[in-house]
Write an enzyme that holds these catalytic residues in place. Structure first.
Site, PDB file in Angstrom:
ATOM      1  N   HIS A 116      39.089 -47.213 -33.681  1.00 18.39           N
ATOM      2  CA  HIS A 116      39.527 -47.780 -35.594  1.00 18.39           C
ATOM      3  C   HIS A 116      40.374 -46.674 -35.033  1.00 18.39           C
ATOM      4  O   HIS A 116      41.426 -45.854 -34.683  1.00 18.39           O
ATOM      5  CB  HIS A 116      38.390 -47.085 -35.975  1.00 18.39           C
ATOM      6  CG  HIS A 116      37.643 -45.823 -35.114  1.00 18.39           C
ATOM      7  ND1 HIS A 116      37.005 -45.174 -34.282  1.00 18.39           N
ATOM      8  CD2 HIS A 116      38.178 -44.723 -36.093  1.00 18.39           C
ATOM      9  CE1 HIS A 116      37.208 -43.897 -34.026  1.00 18.39           C
ATOM     10  NE2 HIS A 116      37.871 -43.740 -34.922  1.00 18.39           N
ATOM     11  N   ASP A 168      40.712 -43.560 -38.139  1.00 17.89           N
ATOM     12  CA  ASP A 168      39.776 -42.806 -39.678  1.00 17.89           C
ATOM     13  C   ASP A 168      40.572 -42.833 -40.939  1.00 17.89           C
ATOM     14  O   ASP A 168      41.709 -42.739 -41.100  1.00 17.89           O
ATOM     15  CB  ASP A 168      40.384 -41.429 -38.967  1.00 17.89           C
ATOM     16  CG  ASP A 168      39.585 -40.976 -38.143  1.00 17.89           C
ATOM     17  OD1 ASP A 168      40.062 -40.215 -37.246  1.00 17.89           O
ATOM     18  OD2 ASP A 168      38.584 -41.613 -37.306  1.00 17.89           O
ATOM     19  N   HIS A 208      42.372 -44.953 -31.963  1.00 14.90           N
ATOM     20  CA  HIS A 208      41.383 -44.216 -31.309  1.00 14.90           C
ATOM     21  C   HIS A 208      39.920 -45.076 -30.907  1.00 14.90           C
ATOM     22  O   HIS A 208      39.743 -45.566 -31.368  1.00 14.90           O
ATOM     23  CB  HIS A 208      41.710 -42.681 -31.541  1.00 14.90           C
ATOM     24  CG  HIS A 208      41.650 -42.325 -32.516  1.00 14.90           C
ATOM     25  ND1 HIS A 208      41.795 -42.996 -33.521  1.00 14.90           N
ATOM     26  CD2 HIS A 208      40.219 -41.904 -32.631  1.00 14.90           C
ATOM     27  CE1 HIS A 208      41.081 -42.032 -34.365  1.00 14.90           C
ATOM     28  NE2 HIS A 208      40.045 -42.105 -34.229  1.00 14.90           N
ATOM     29  N   ARG A 254      29.341 -35.498 -23.070  1.00 11.77           N
ATOM     30  CA  ARG A 254      30.684 -35.385 -23.700  1.00 11.77           C
ATOM     31  C   ARG A 254      30.063 -35.092 -25.489  1.00 11.77           C
ATOM     32  O   ARG A 254      29.497 -35.404 -25.999  1.00 11.77           O
ATOM     33  CB  ARG A 254      31.967 -36.272 -23.945  1.00 11.77           C
ATOM     34  CG  ARG A 254      32.658 -36.194 -24.585  1.00 11.77           C
ATOM     35  CD  ARG A 254      34.027 -37.135 -24.388  1.00 11.77           C
ATOM     36  NE  ARG A 254      34.996 -37.014 -24.856  1.00 11.77           N
ATOM     37  CZ  ARG A 254      35.644 -37.261 -26.363  1.00 11.77           C
ATOM     38  NH1 ARG A 254      34.581 -37.970 -26.431  1.00 11.77           N
ATOM     39  NH2 ARG A 254      36.465 -36.623 -26.325  1.00 11.77           N
TER      40      ARG A 254
HETATM   41  C1  LIG Z   1      34.931 -41.743 -43.603  1.00 16.94           C
HETATM   42  C2  LIG Z   1      34.075 -41.639 -42.480  1.00 16.94           C
HETATM   43  C3  LIG Z   1      33.156 -42.764 -41.969  1.00 16.94           C
HETATM   44  C4  LIG Z   1      33.309 -42.539 -40.166  1.00 16.94           C
HETATM   45  C5  LIG Z   1      33.188 -41.097 -40.394  1.00 16.94           C
HETATM   46  C6  LIG Z   1      34.143 -40.386 -40.962  1.00 16.94           C
HETATM   47  C7  LIG Z   1      35.477 -40.934 -40.869  1.00 16.94           C
HETATM   48  C8  LIG Z   1      35.590 -41.879 -39.790  1.00 16.94           C
HETATM   49  C9  LIG Z   1      34.316 -43.137 -39.569  1.00 16.94           C
HETATM   50  C10 LIG Z   1      34.377 -43.798 -38.227  1.00 16.94           C
HETATM   51  C11 LIG Z   1      34.672 -42.763 -37.258  1.00 16.94           C
HETATM   52  C12 LIG Z   1      35.757 -45.031 -38.038  1.00 16.94           C
HETATM   53  C13 LIG Z   1      34.659 -45.438 -36.248  1.00 16.94           C
HETATM   54  C14 LIG Z   1      33.589 -45.922 -36.694  1.00 16.94           C
HETATM   55  C15 LIG Z   1      32.492 -45.710 -37.538  1.00 16.94           C
HETATM   56  C16 LIG Z   1      31.062 -46.260 -38.230  1.00 16.94           C
HETATM   57  C17 LIG Z   1      32.091 -44.047 -37.011  1.00 16.94           C
HETATM   58  O1  LIG Z   1      31.790 -45.034 -35.247  1.00 16.94           O
HETATM   59  O2  LIG Z   1      31.058 -43.359 -37.195  1.00 16.94           O
HETATM   60  C18 LIG Z   1      32.698 -44.458 -38.504  1.00 16.94           C
HETATM   61  C19 LIG Z   1      32.466 -43.484 -39.640  1.00 16.94           C
HETATM   62  C20 LIG Z   1      31.344 -43.552 -40.389  1.00 16.94           C
HETATM   63  O3  LIG Z   1      31.301 -44.806 -41.168  1.00 16.94           O
HETATM   64  O4  LIG Z   1      30.477 -43.332 -40.254  1.00 16.94           O
HETATM   65  O1  LIG Z   2      35.158 -38.327 -29.779  1.00 15.29           O
HETATM   66  C1  LIG Z   2      36.598 -38.640 -30.092  1.00 15.29           C
HETATM   67  O2  LIG Z   2      36.816 -37.940 -29.027  1.00 15.29           O
HETATM   68  C2  LIG Z   2      36.720 -39.200 -30.771  1.00 15.29           C
HETATM   69  C3  LIG Z   2      35.726 -39.345 -32.510  1.00 15.29           C
HETATM   70  C4  LIG Z   2      36.034 -40.307 -33.174  1.00 15.29           C
HETATM   71  O3  LIG Z   2      37.702 -40.925 -33.527  1.00 15.29           O
HETATM   72  C5  LIG Z   2      35.395 -39.766 -34.584  1.00 15.29           C
HETATM   73  O4  LIG Z   2      34.314 -38.988 -34.682  1.00 15.29           O
HETATM   74  O5  LIG Z   2      36.115 -40.662 -36.089  1.00 15.29           O
HETATM   75 FE   LIG Z   3      37.567 -41.205 -35.213  1.00  9.57          FE
END
Ligand SMILES: C=C1C[C@]23C[C@H]1CC[C@H]2[C@]1(C)CCC[C@@](C)(C(=O)O)[C@H]1[C@@H]3C(=O)O
Ligand SMILES: O=C(O)CCC(=O)C(=O)O
Ligand SMILES: [Fe+2]
Length: 390
Positions: A258, A260, A314, A324
């Site tokens: 993804h 951010d 990333h 972790r």
């Molecule tokens: C605005 C946001 C949505 C998420 C948390 C913040 C910034 C990063 C986003 C996220 C981590 C991107 C990957 C997918 C996601 C669903 C996750 O894995 O948590 C995303 C977060 C979210 O929507 O909760």
């Molecule tokens: O845990 C990590 O190293 C990355 C987490 C991440 O990309 C996120 O929370 O948006």
């Molecule tokens: Fe991220």
């Protein structure tokens, strides 16, 4: 976090069911028949991984670790002290990194190492509780704050192997104890010290973020103050990531690929390793460095730079040996702030790449309509255009 409602366009290909859905597939499994529960105390021992947590072959992390991304950490010492030469050197390094992949490391950042250690240590006070206790802070559908055990009930496939605890930080005198108040409110008085630790940590993250914004402003030729002022009253998101041990780490992902959606991420990972960045068409491991913060450009800053700086792609992998943890501070402007690049970054030779939008509308898009991935900003742009109300 208040959910700011967009002008009411037709629902975004909403499925009929109210259960979970995600943009990559709309198969809706009713959680009522066989509720999927991600309890870290249980899943860390499971040799059989539920299908919902197994990623498609083209996204699986593979069994051999990727090459390390070796990039020079940026020394912030002189930058924050107003040393012109240090600022010039750092802004050149930042410009090169952000034009290419949107990722860099910073050292000599001035953040107290004891505060960082405390922020990592205190995570266990929350995540090592029983699931029912953690669910007192359960995140509500469509909202960002709170506890999530993976995203069961939110997404129906490609579930991440992690627990998260997300909360809001406002760099605003009106909300001097917003983090502390949040945790006392959802978890009770015995979480006041917990809240104080992350209140102090978020204040430090906001300070370093504003310093990096000066650096980004200089590197883009708009001056130190432009982006610093834009983010002065930031309304940001702090997220604690807790990745349990996984018996089949080559089938799962802690956090999927993804960008951010936010503006800038200041991340501190523990010494376990697992963060990977996609550069030169291949995944690279980011070797943990306790003295460094990982900094990456998000979608909103990519739009603010009119695409000159790239939102960093990333992901995070898990392992079969140890839990972790990572601390991610997502710098975001005030909700109603319009995301428009400075005039000097758009013109006949570099036309606008993205429409004007408010941060709150992009946030709502990711919380109610689209699972953030590596195409969020383009999907959001298409959504705005297709629902344009003239
Ligand atoms: C605005 C946001 C949505 C998420 C948390 C913040 C910034 C990063 C986003 C996220 C981590 C991107 C990957 C997918 C996601 C669903 C996750 O894995 O948590 C995303 C977060 C979210 O929507 O909760
Ligand atoms: O845990 C990590 O190293 C990355 C987490 C991440 O990309 C996120 O929370 O948006
Ligand atoms: Fe991220």
């Amino acid at each position: 976090m208040p959910t700011v409602s967009l002008p009411k366009p037709p629902p975004f290909n909403k499925s009929s069911s109210s259960t979970s859905e995600d943009n990559n597939n709309n198969n809706n499994i009713s959680e009522k028949i066989n509720p999927l529960v991600f309890d870290s105390k249980v899943v860390q021992y499971q040799a059989t991984i539920p299908q919902e947590f197994i990623w498609p072959d083209h996204e699986k992390p593979g069994s051999t670790g990727p090459p390390e991304l070796v990039i020079p950490p940026i020394d912030l010492k002189g930058v924050f002290d107003g040393n012109e030469v240090a600022m010039s050197d750092a802004s050149k390094l930042v410009n090169e990194a952000c034009k290419k992949h949107g990722f860099f490391l910073v050292v000599n950042h001035g953040i107290d190492s004891e505060l960082i250690k405390k922020a990592h240590h205190y995570m266990d006070h929350f995540f090592e509780m029983q699931l029912l206790q953690k669910q007192r802070a359960q995140r509500k559908v469509g909202e960002l704050c709170g506890y999530a055990s993976s995203f069961t009930g939110r997404f129906s496939s490609k579930l991440p192997w992690k627990e998260t605890l997300s909360f809001r930080f406002c760099h605003d005198q009106q909300f001097p104890t917003i983090v502390e108040d949040y945790f006392v409110g959802v978890m009770g008085e015995h979480f006041r010290d917990f809240g104080k630790v992350y209140q102090e940590y978020c204040e430090a993250m906001s300070k370093i973020s504003l310093g990096v914004m000066e650096l980004l402003g200089m590197s883009l030729g708009v001056g130190k103050e432009y982006f610093r002022e834009y983010f002065e009253g930031n309304d940001s998101i702090m997220r604690l990531n807790y990745y349990p041990v996984c018996q089949k780490p080559d089938l799962t992902l802690g956090t999927g690929p993804h960008c951010d959606p936010t503006s800038l991420t200041i991340l501190h990972q523990d010494q376990v390793g697992g963060l990977q960045v996609f550069v030169d068409d291949t995944w690279h491991a980011i070797t943990p460095n306790p003295d460094a913060f990982v900094v990456n450009i998000g979608d909103t800053f990519m739009a603010l730079s009119n695409g000159i700086y790239k939102s960093c792609l990333h992901r995070a992998v898990v392992n079969n040996k140890t839990v972790r943890r990572s601390l991610a501070f997502f710098l975001s402007p005030k909700m109603d702030k319009l995301v428009i690049p400075p005039k000097c970054l758009a013109g006949p030779n570099n036309p606008r790449l993205y429409p004007d939008f408010t941060w709150s509308s992009l946030l709502e898009f990711t919380q109610k309509h689209y699972r953030a991935d590596m195409k969020t900003l383009n999907a959001f742009t298409q959504w705005i255009i297709s629902h344009q109300i003239n």
